[in-house]
Structure formats: C-alpha cells, structure tokens
Design a protein around this motif. Structure first.
Motif, PDB file in Angstrom:
ATOM      1  N   GLU A 287       1.016  -1.149  -0.115  1.00  0.00           N
ATOM      2  CA  GLU A 287       0.010   0.000   0.252  1.00  0.00           C
ATOM      3  C   GLU A 287       0.492   1.079   0.019  1.00  0.00           C
ATOM      4  N   VAL A 288       1.945   1.206   0.705  1.00  0.00           N
ATOM      5  CA  VAL A 288       3.064   2.428   1.341  1.00  0.00           C
ATOM      6  C   VAL A 288       4.007   2.732  -0.398  1.00  0.00           C
ATOM      7  N   CYS A 289       4.415   0.949  -1.480  1.00  0.00           N
ATOM      8  CA  CYS A 289       4.622   1.656  -1.996  1.00  0.00           C
ATOM      9  C   CYS A 289       3.591   2.346  -3.341  1.00  0.00           C
ATOM     10  N   ARG A 290       2.685   1.645  -3.350  1.00  0.00           N
ATOM     11  CA  ARG A 290       1.810   2.679  -4.635  1.00  0.00           C
ATOM     12  C   ARG A 290       0.976   3.733  -3.972  1.00  0.00           C
ATOM     13  N   HIS A 291       1.202   3.837  -2.725  1.00  0.00           N
ATOM     14  CA  HIS A 291       1.260   4.966  -2.706  1.00  0.00           C
ATOM     15  C   HIS A 291       2.154   6.492  -3.131  1.00  0.00           C
ATOM     16  N   VAL A 292       3.123   5.901  -3.310  1.00  0.00           N
ATOM     17  CA  VAL A 292       4.310   7.045  -3.254  1.00  0.00           C
ATOM     18  C   VAL A 292       4.494   6.757  -5.243  1.00  0.00           C
TER      19      VAL A 292
ATOM     20  N   ILE B  65      10.810  -3.087  -1.136  1.00  0.00           N
ATOM     21  CA  ILE B  65      10.577  -1.925  -0.666  1.00  0.00           C
ATOM     22  C   ILE B  65      11.672  -1.409  -1.491  1.00  0.00           C
ATOM     23  N   LEU B  66      13.080  -2.162  -0.878  1.00  0.00           N
ATOM     24  CA  LEU B  66      14.211  -1.807  -1.838  1.00  0.00           C
ATOM     25  C   LEU B  66      13.683  -2.016  -3.546  1.00  0.00           C
ATOM     26  N   ALA B  67      13.181  -2.351  -3.585  1.00  0.00           N
ATOM     27  CA  ALA B  67      13.763  -2.229  -4.814  1.00  0.00           C
ATOM     28  C   ALA B  67      12.648  -0.762  -5.878  1.00  0.00           C
ATOM     29  N   LEU B  68      11.319  -1.137  -4.544  1.00  0.00           N
ATOM     30  CA  LEU B  68      10.503  -0.189  -5.123  1.00  0.00           C
ATOM     31  C   LEU B  68      11.203   1.403  -5.203  1.00  0.00           C
TER      32      LEU B  68
ATOM     33  N   VAL C  34      10.209  12.024  -5.760  1.00  0.00           N
ATOM     34  CA  VAL C  34       9.849  12.494  -4.717  1.00  0.00           C
ATOM     35  C   VAL C  34       9.390  12.046  -3.603  1.00  0.00           C
ATOM     36  N   ILE C  35       9.502  11.218  -2.937  1.00  0.00           N
ATOM     37  CA  ILE C  35       8.406  10.549  -1.637  1.00  0.00           C
ATOM     38  C   ILE C  35       8.405  11.708  -0.264  1.00  0.00           C
ATOM     39  N   GLU C  36       7.353  12.403  -0.350  1.00  0.00           N
ATOM     40  CA  GLU C  36       7.029  12.913   0.559  1.00  0.00           C
ATOM     41  C   GLU C  36       7.541  12.278   1.870  1.00  0.00           C
ATOM     42  N   PRO C  37       7.016  12.607   3.188  1.00  0.00           N
ATOM     43  CA  PRO C  37       7.768  12.497   4.621  1.00  0.00           C
ATOM     44  C   PRO C  37       7.528  11.898   5.153  1.00  0.00           C
ATOM     45  N   ALA C  38       5.961  11.575   4.892  1.00  0.00           N
ATOM     46  CA  ALA C  38       5.249  10.731   5.834  1.00  0.00           C
ATOM     47  C   ALA C  38       5.548   8.942   5.301  1.00  0.00           C
ATOM     48  N   ALA C  39       4.933   8.917   3.613  1.00  0.00           N
ATOM     49  CA  ALA C  39       5.598   7.811   3.010  1.00  0.00           C
ATOM     50  C   ALA C  39       6.864   7.350   3.199  1.00  0.00           C
ATOM     51  N   ARG C  40       7.950   8.300   3.530  1.00  0.00           N
ATOM     52  CA  ARG C  40       9.748   7.718   3.837  1.00  0.00           C
ATOM     53  C   ARG C  40       9.722   7.714   4.862  1.00  0.00           C
ATOM     54  N   PHE C  41       8.723   8.192   6.206  1.00  0.00           N
ATOM     55  CA  PHE C  41       9.433   6.973   7.213  1.00  0.00           C
ATOM     56  C   PHE C  41       8.744   6.366   7.509  1.00  0.00           C
ATOM     57  N   LEU C  42       7.381   6.279   7.440  1.00  0.00           N
ATOM     58  CA  LEU C  42       6.852   4.776   7.145  1.00  0.00           C
ATOM     59  C   LEU C  42       7.573   4.039   6.186  1.00  0.00           C
ATOM     60  N   THR C  43       7.965   4.039   5.325  1.00  0.00           N
ATOM     61  CA  THR C  43       8.588   3.281   4.309  1.00  0.00           C
ATOM     62  C   THR C  43      10.434   2.812   5.396  1.00  0.00           C
ATOM     63  N   ILE C  44      10.874   3.658   6.234  1.00  0.00           N
ATOM     64  CA  ILE C  44      11.929   3.245   6.986  1.00  0.00           C
ATOM     65  C   ILE C  44      11.599   2.336   7.943  1.00  0.00           C
ATOM     66  N   GLY C  45      10.700   3.513   8.507  1.00  0.00           N
ATOM     67  CA  GLY C  45      10.655   2.174   9.655  1.00  0.00           C
ATOM     68  C   GLY C  45       9.813   0.181   9.344  1.00  0.00           C
ATOM     69  N   PHE C  46       9.126   0.132   8.027  1.00  0.00           N
ATOM     70  CA  PHE C  46       8.949  -0.668   7.590  1.00  0.00           C
ATOM     71  C   PHE C  46      10.761  -2.174   6.789  1.00  0.00           C
ATOM     72  N   PHE C  47      11.355  -1.002   6.710  1.00  0.00           N
ATOM     73  CA  PHE C  47      12.340  -1.403   5.896  1.00  0.00           C
ATOM     74  C   PHE C  47      12.912  -2.344   6.774  1.00  0.00           C
ATOM     75  N   LEU C  48      13.732  -1.159   8.295  1.00  0.00           N
ATOM     76  CA  LEU C  48      14.604  -1.194   9.807  1.00  0.00           C
ATOM     77  C   LEU C  48      14.070  -2.714   9.808  1.00  0.00           C
TER      78      LEU C  48
END
Lengths: 266, 192
Positions: free
Chosen positions: A91-96, A149-152, A162-176
């Motif tokens: 969902e986050v990737c789609r949003h980006v 996540i990395l591929a996207l 450019v990834i908006e800050p909210a999606a960026r933090f969500l992605t960082i959280g999921f990835f880490l």
C-alpha cells in the motif's frame, strides 16, 4: 548468568507492555487523524499487531513465559501479522508510485519478481533444518519484504520521484524492521535456546523503534490530498524512448570500436 | 551453516547501503510537470565546441610547435592539451546525463512504460560509461584518441538534434491539447 537472563526477561516484559501501549496509540492516531483513508492496510496491520500483543500478554499471564502454548500462539499469530505487513508495504509503495501510472505498472511487477526471487533463495538457503520451519519462513518473508521495498525505492530514485516525508518514514520503519527481523532470525537459528531471551529483547526494541517512526510518519501526513502529476499523452513514450535507445546503441557501438582499436594497438 | 549465517548479514548490509543511497534526494529534485519537464532548447551543447577541440589536439600543430619551442614548454603544452581533452570528455558526459534525464522524465510521466526499452537503456548506459572510462583513462595515459572523441561528439550532436525535433513536435501537440482543455466544450477531449 542466571540473574542476567532474568533481568533480560523482565526488560522484555516491560518493553512488551510498552509496545502494546504504543501500538494502541498508533491505532488511535490512525483513527483520530483519519489516516486510515489513505492507508487502510496500515490500520489493519496496526490492529493485527495490537491483537497479537494482547494475545501474547494474556497467554504469558495464563501459561507463563516459557510454555509451549505461548510459542505456538506467538508463531501462529505471526503469520497473520506478516501478511498484514506485506499488504501494508504494498500500500505504501503504491501510494508513492501510483501517481506515475507508467513506472508504477512496471515497478510493481519488477518489485514482486524481486521479492519472489529473494523469498525462494532465502528459503532454499535456510530450509535445511525442518525443526526451524517457523524461523526460516519468517526470515524469508521478511527478506522478501525488504527486497520489495528496496526495489521500489531504487525505482523511485532512478525516475526522480520525490517521496513525501510521511511515506518516507513509513518505508524506513518497515524496511529497518524487516532487516532487523532477518538478523534476529539468523541469530536465533544459530543459537536457538541460549539466545531466545535476547532475541525477544531485540525484537521488541526493533518493533518499538518502528512504531515510533510510524507514529511520527502519521503525524506528518497532511490531510489535504496532493494533486496527481499531469501525465504526457500516450504516444510520447513510444516515439521518444526507441529514438533515445537507438542513439545510445550507436554511441555504444562507437565506443566499442574504440575499445577494439585500443586492443589491437596494444 | 556459518556461511549461511554470514551470508544473511552480508545481504542485509548490502540492502541497508542501497536503501540509504536510494533515499538520497535526486539531484534533479522532483519530476516536473510535462510542460517544464522536457527542455525545449537543447542549444548551447558542448558538442558545438568540437572544431576548437579538434584544432587544439591536431597532431600537425603539435609537430610544428615541437620544432619551435623548448622541451619544457612542449611538455606543458602536452599537459594542457590533455586537460582540454578531459574537460571536453567530461562535458560530453554531462550532456549525455542531461539527455538521459530527459528520457527518464518522459518515462515517468508516460501512462505506459515498456520494461524492455527501460532495461535496454540501462544496459546501454552502463556499457557507455564503462567504455567512456576507458577513453578517459587512455587520455590520462597520454594518448589523444581524436577520431573517437570526434565520433562521440558527432553522435551526441545527432542525438540532441533528433530529440529536439521530437520534443518540438510533442510540444506542439501538447499546446493543442492544452487549448482544447481550456475550451468550453470538454466532451470532445479524450483524457491522456
């Protein structure tokens, strides 16, 4: 050694309680700020996580921290959690990327292919001990999520989205979180019993850190929707892209000729 | 067992490096709108300086000068000629990068993107860069592969002209669409 182990167990219990509270706060934040309209699967993930946390806490009180029942409930609910996480990541990737229809169409297929490949590889490498089925499966799926996540993200970077800050933090959280889970599972697989308490501690700390990041991300989400970019008419790409590639090919051939000439000279 | 153990650590380390690299802000900032995304003017190309570069690197010049000036000055001249070739090469590379960026913007703003085309471009770009570095190193080593530099310039020039033509044509169409959108009868417009 024994007192140390019991201290870790106490710390895990305290942090476990904290993570349930933070998770509850995350659900409230999602509902209060109406972020579930943008990220419904993330709400589902937070709810499933909360459900798992509550069930585990109740089970611990009922059967104690080392019981077989708790082990089965823990790994059983983990299946649900991981499915909800995979959905939420998608969902986050789609949003980006979904605003850019062309590269999203290409990106999600590539990303899924990468995830499937990593899943198969990770499973093949780790599936030599059937008694560790749950750990191997968990690690494989977490690695596949991290790879997707990395591929996207690489895709977004390549196409300068450019990834908006909210999606960026969500992605960082999921990835880490996925990365640390892979490391945790790898350590657990090697040192199984001796490491179990420490594994629980690291898992809880990682989860807490991720929940805080997600909370921060939800705090950043702006209620007003951003307008999608104005796309080019459909005939632009088929006209320009082959022309660019043909030119690059010619350029490449010229350089190849130079390469051969240099080789002959030496 | 221990190999698998370290393998997963290595994979995660690699993932984290790539992850932070991909989170860096792109140099071109964001994907602009279609009207400003594609440069309308590709003039001011470095390729237009090729005759001067060719003149500066001509062997006849060098032979003539070598008879007239002392050895020290000749060496200095050689060094400066090499610097000129390197500067020209890096300018060509910058130009190629700019053109590739245009291609990426076109792809990102297109409703459909062909995977084959994109992959082909990535492979070609990689090939180009590898070979480009070889040319650069040979210049560094003291060779002046003038015909090759000239070919490189010609190719880039032709590429720019072709792209410019295509962009002009597309710009005209985009203007037409914009005019139709602003007209009161919108039922005739086929979106995208």
């Amino acid at each position: 050694m024994r007192p140390q182990m019991s201290e870790i167990a106490t710390l895990v219990r305290v942090l476990g309680d904290f993570s349930v509270c933070f998770n509850l706060a995350l659900v409230f934040l999602l509902l209060y700020r109406k972020n579930y309209r943008i990220y419904p699967c993330f709400l589902l993930y937070a709810l499933v996580n909360l459900f798992q946390g509550v069930v585990l806490l109740a089970s611990k009180r009922l059967w104690g921290g080392d019981s077989a029942a708790l082990f089965k409930i823990g790994w059983g609910t983990q299946g649900l959690v991981i499915i909800a996480r995979a959905l939420s990541v998608a969902e986050v990737c789609r949003h980006v990327l979904a605003k850019y229809r062309g590269i999203w169409g290409l990106g999600w297929r590539r990303s899924l292919a990468v995830a499937a490949l990593v899943l198969a590889y990770s499973w093949a490498v780790g599936a030599h001990r059937w008694q560790l089925f749950a750990v191997t499966a968990d690690r494989s799926i977490e690695l596949a999520i991290a790879a997707a996540i990395l591929a996207l993200l690489v895709f977004a970077h390549y196409y300068q989205v450019v990834i908006e800050p909210a999606a960026r933090f969500l992605t960082i959280g999921f990835f880490l979180y996925s990365c640390f889970q892979v490391l945790n599972d790898t350590l657990l697989e090697r040192w199984l019993q001796q490491y179990a308490n420490f594994w629980n501690l690291l898992g809880t700390v990682t989860f807490l850190a991720s929940v805080l990041l997600w909370g921060w991300a939800l705090h950043l989400i702006q209620p007003e929707a951003t307008s999608p970019p104005e796309l080019l008419p459909g005939d632009h790409y088929p006209l320009l892209s082959p022309a660019i590639n043909a030119r690059l090919k010619a350029l490449d051939e010229q350089l190849g000729r130079f390469w051969r000439a240099e080789g002959e000279k030496t | 067992m221990s190999l698998v153990f370290y393998l997963f650590f290595a994979i995660i380390a690699l993932f984290i490096v790539v992850f932070f690299w991909s989170l860096r802000k792109p140099k071109g900032h964001t994907v602009p709108g279609p009207s400003s995304a594609i440069p309308q003017d590709l003039q001011g190309s470095h390729v237009t300086h090729l005759p001067q570069i060719r003149r500066a690197l001509a062997p006849a010049d060098f032979e003539f000068v070598s008879k007239k000036i002392p050895r020290e000055a000749l060496r200095r001249m050689q060094r400066e000629r090499r610097n000129v070739a390197l500067a020209y090469l890096s300018a060509l590379r910058a130009e190629l990068k700019r053109l590739l960026r245009t291609a990426r913007i076109v792809a990102s703003l297109s409703p459909e993107v062909a995977g084959g085309q994109e992959l082909e471009r990535m492979v070609l770009t990689l090939n180009f860069l590898c070979r480009y570095w070889v040319i650069q190193m040979s210049v560094w080593a003291g060779f002046t592969p003038l015909p090759q530099i000239s070919d490189l310039g010609d190719l880039l020039s032709a590429y720019s002209v072709r792209l410019e033509e295509a962009i002009r044509e597309l710009g005209e169409r985009a203007a037409m669409v914009a005019e139709m959108v602003s007209s009161p009868d919108r039922r005739r417009i086929d979106p995208v």
